[in-house]
Design a protein around this motif. Structure first.
Motif, short mmCIF file in Angstrom:
data_model
loop_
_atom_site.label_atom_id
_atom_site.label_comp_id
_atom_site.label_asym_id
_atom_site.label_seq_id
_atom_site.Cartn_x
_atom_site.Cartn_y
_atom_site.Cartn_z
N ARG A 441 0.61 -1.16 0.06
CA ARG A 441 0.02 -0.12 0.16
C ARG A 441 0.89 1.16 0.09
O ARG A 441 0.70 2.22 -0.69
CB ARG A 441 -0.85 0.00 1.11
N LEU A 444 2.70 1.37 -3.77
CA LEU A 444 1.86 1.67 -4.65
C LEU A 444 1.38 2.79 -4.70
O LEU A 444 1.07 3.64 -5.84
CB LEU A 444 0.60 0.63 -4.86
N TRP A 448 -2.67 2.28 -5.40
CA TRP A 448 -3.27 1.25 -4.64
C TRP A 448 -4.78 1.09 -5.04
O TRP A 448 -5.18 -0.49 -5.14
CB TRP A 448 -3.35 1.83 -3.13
N ASP A 449 -5.61 2.05 -5.58
CA ASP A 449 -6.90 1.59 -6.05
C ASP A 449 -7.04 1.13 -7.11
O ASP A 449 -8.36 0.53 -7.31
CB ASP A 449 -7.78 3.03 -5.71
#
Length: 597
Positions: A441, A444, A448-449
């Motif tokens: 997390r 990224l 992340w999403d």
């Protein structure tokens, strides 16, 4: 309960092994209304407390398997499920159970493929299942963002597709009789396994199953995201040039720049300074390379040239030999280090883009790698143990393996995490998986999403808490994924696969309608209110082959004794259906808790 025996029980299920998977199996059997006797070698006090709270009796499995099975009521049991920690123990228990009762349904967890195939050759009822193989498709599906879901029924390949209703009307009017509706999503919620006469509104989401050509012809989208496209030659060239720049190192870059500068300068000097007979720019370049390479073809000579040019030629030869030696040393170091590091895959992963990163090369990890590779996706693996038993399998698939700690950003960078399309964290340690997911997390960042991160978490409650607290949208529990297969196989369902329709998990399988069961004479339409769809009926009856087979199911068809029914629906509803599919018999032993035990 340690001194109790259950030798007089009938119609119950014996679950041998209570770690993670076994606990989920016991829970689902209880929810299905089945009576269970647990046998556990380790006798964990925490797990013992849980099953006692459920009113499920437990026996210690450290005695001789035959004696323990007899105490657990194997003589009248419906099935035995073997899910101990080791293949050897599961193999021993299953063989003893089969020897005691050839007609007993035995469901065994075997990780070793060769042992599993040999055990599956036994003609007795039951199944040999591998948790890794059962859970890998779900992990691959989460990584791919919803790839094609399919089933093979009677030699026919059926796929799952989704669409938005283009008009108001019944499912039969919009999609015909060839496609089987699995779910409809509307403002009122999700309806699982609706009738073809169900009316949908314009814009409702519909999930159907059928032949791929039929679905496409009806405007139904089949499959999810396509496999990552191969980069163009320009993209491949740029990736390779970036790799060379990253891997060359400052020493090699300086040596190469020095050689190019020497060649360019010498070409200009010879072009303008070489007198008789003179040189063109091409002659100057040619003679410079000839001199540095110490070839000396004799076509040009410095004997009749000015003194300064002969002194320059001497310096050129010395500088050329020195620079060549340095450049070759750096190139040799690069090639040798590449050869040494090839097994770790760092250099190959550095050239990948749009790939899937798998952290953890255990039984689940290698199964997920195989599933993704079969879908045409590139995969890179991160593994701590350089002696992993699955390295050869990964290398046989051409998958690069990076050795290191997946919680370290440098290791993630070596796996090309900045260019990855998805990441699955599949080690056997929940804490490592959580730590790795949190590190991902951070690495990224804004991606992340957009990049699916699929952590494997054994504990179901912990998985849900992590999903809510840290935003892990794709948590997978192997025990949760595999337990329905074991339960279904124990109760007589030949599980074919698990699917997702409008966000609802469904299971597909085949069972046989036995004489005297409550399903005899039931129509296919009667099962729709129970959220169960009959996809096909195999009407082969005992007798000569001329009786034929009919692999289709209309909603007015009736189930007869001996029919093989291919069904799909929510797991709980299918288990209830299996209870109705077998003959009803009066219980000969009290339900746990009724006698105060």
């Amino acid at each position: 309960m340690a001194g109790d025996t259950y030798e007089d029980w009938t119609g119950h299920v014996i679950v041998w092994g209570l770690q993670s998977l076994g606990l989920r199996i016991v829970e689902q059997l209880r929810e299905a209304g089945e009576r269970v006797v647990v046998v556990d070698d380790e006798d964990d006090p925490r797990l013992r407390h849980v099953v006692r709270g459920w009113g499920v009796p437990q026996l210690n499995g450290k005695a001789v398997p035959a004696e323990t099975l007899a105490e657990a009521g194997a003589a009248g049991a419906l099935a035995v499920i073997c899910v101990e920690r080791t293949d050897l123990r599961n193999l021993e228990i299953s063989l003893v159970a089969r020897e005691m009762r050839p007609d007993l349904r035995v469901v065994t967890h075997i990780r070793n493929a060769a042992v599993g195939r040999a055990l599956a050759e036994d003609p007795g009822p039951g199944a040999v299942l591998d948790v890794a193989a059962l859970s890998a498709p779900s992990v691959a599906e989460a990584c791919l963002g919803g790839d094609m879901q399919e089933l093979a029924i009677g030699g026919t390949r059926l796929v799952v597709g989704s669409a938005r209703a283009a008009a108001t009307g019944t499912l039969r009017e919009l999609y015909g009789d060839a496609a089987a509706p699995l779910a409809v999503s509307s403002d009122a919620g999700v309806l699982v396994c609706p009738s073809r006469d169900h009316k949908v509104q314009d814009g409702d989401g519909v999930t159907l199953m059928g032949a791929q050509d039929e679905l496409l012809a009806r405007g139904v989208a089949v499959g999810g995201r396509a496999p990552s496209a191969r980069p163009s030659w320009r993209g491949a060239l740029m990736v390779r040039l970036r790799w060379i720049a990253d891997e060359a190192g400052p020493g090699l870059r300086r040596a190469l720049a020095s050689m190019l500068l020497l060649v360019a300068a010498s070409t200009v000097v010879l072009w303008h300074g070489y007198a008789t007979p003179g040189m063109s720019p091409l002659d100057g370049l040619y003679f410079t390379i000839e001199t540095i390479a110490t070839v000396g073809f004799g076509d040009f000579s410095f004997a009749d040239q000015p003194t300064w040019l002969r002194i320059y030629a001497t310096c050129l030869m010395l500088l050329g030999v020195t620079n060549t030696a340095v450049l070759l040393a750096y190139l040799t170091d690069l090639l040798v280090s590449r050869r040494l590091e090839r097994s770790s895959g760092r250099r190959r992963a550095a050239r990948m883009s749009g790939h899937v990163v798998i952290a953890g090369l255990g039984t689940v990890g290698v199964a997920a790698v195989s599933a993704l590779h079969a879908h045409g996706h590139e995969v890179a693996v991160i593994e701590r143990d350089d002696d992993s038993a699955f390295l050869d399998q990964a290398r046989a698939l051409g998958v690069p393996v990076i050795f290191g700690d997946a919680t370290v950003p440098a290791t993630l960078a070596a796996a090309g995490i900045s260019r990855a399309a998805a990441v699955a964290v599949l080690t056997s340690d929940d804490m490592v998986n959580i730590e790795t997911a949190l590190a991902l997390r951070n690495v990224l960042g804004e991606r992340w999403d957009r990049v699916p991160v699929v952590p494997r978490i054994f504990d179901r409650t912990l998985a849900r808490t992590l999903a809510d607290r840290f935003g892990f949208a794709h948590v997978r529990s192997t025990a949760e994924l595999a337990a329905p297969w074991f339960v279904g196989a124990a109760l007589g369902l030949d599980v074919l696969g698990t699917l997702t329709a409008e966000g609802r998990p469904l299971m597909a399988g085949r069972f046989t309608v036995t004489p005297g069961s409550a399903l005899q004479g039931t129509t296919v339409r009667d099962l729709l209110p129970e959220q169960i769809r009959v996809l096909a009926l195999d009407r082969r009856r005992p007798g000569p082959p001329s009786t034929g087979s009919c692999l289709k199911a209309d909603e007015d068809d009736r189930l007869g004794s001996g029919d093989g029914a291919y069904v799909i629906g929510p797991h709980a509803e299918l288990l209830g259906l299996l209870r109705r599919a077998r003959p009803q018999a009066a219980p000969t032993a009290p339900t746990p808790g009724e006698d105060g035990s």
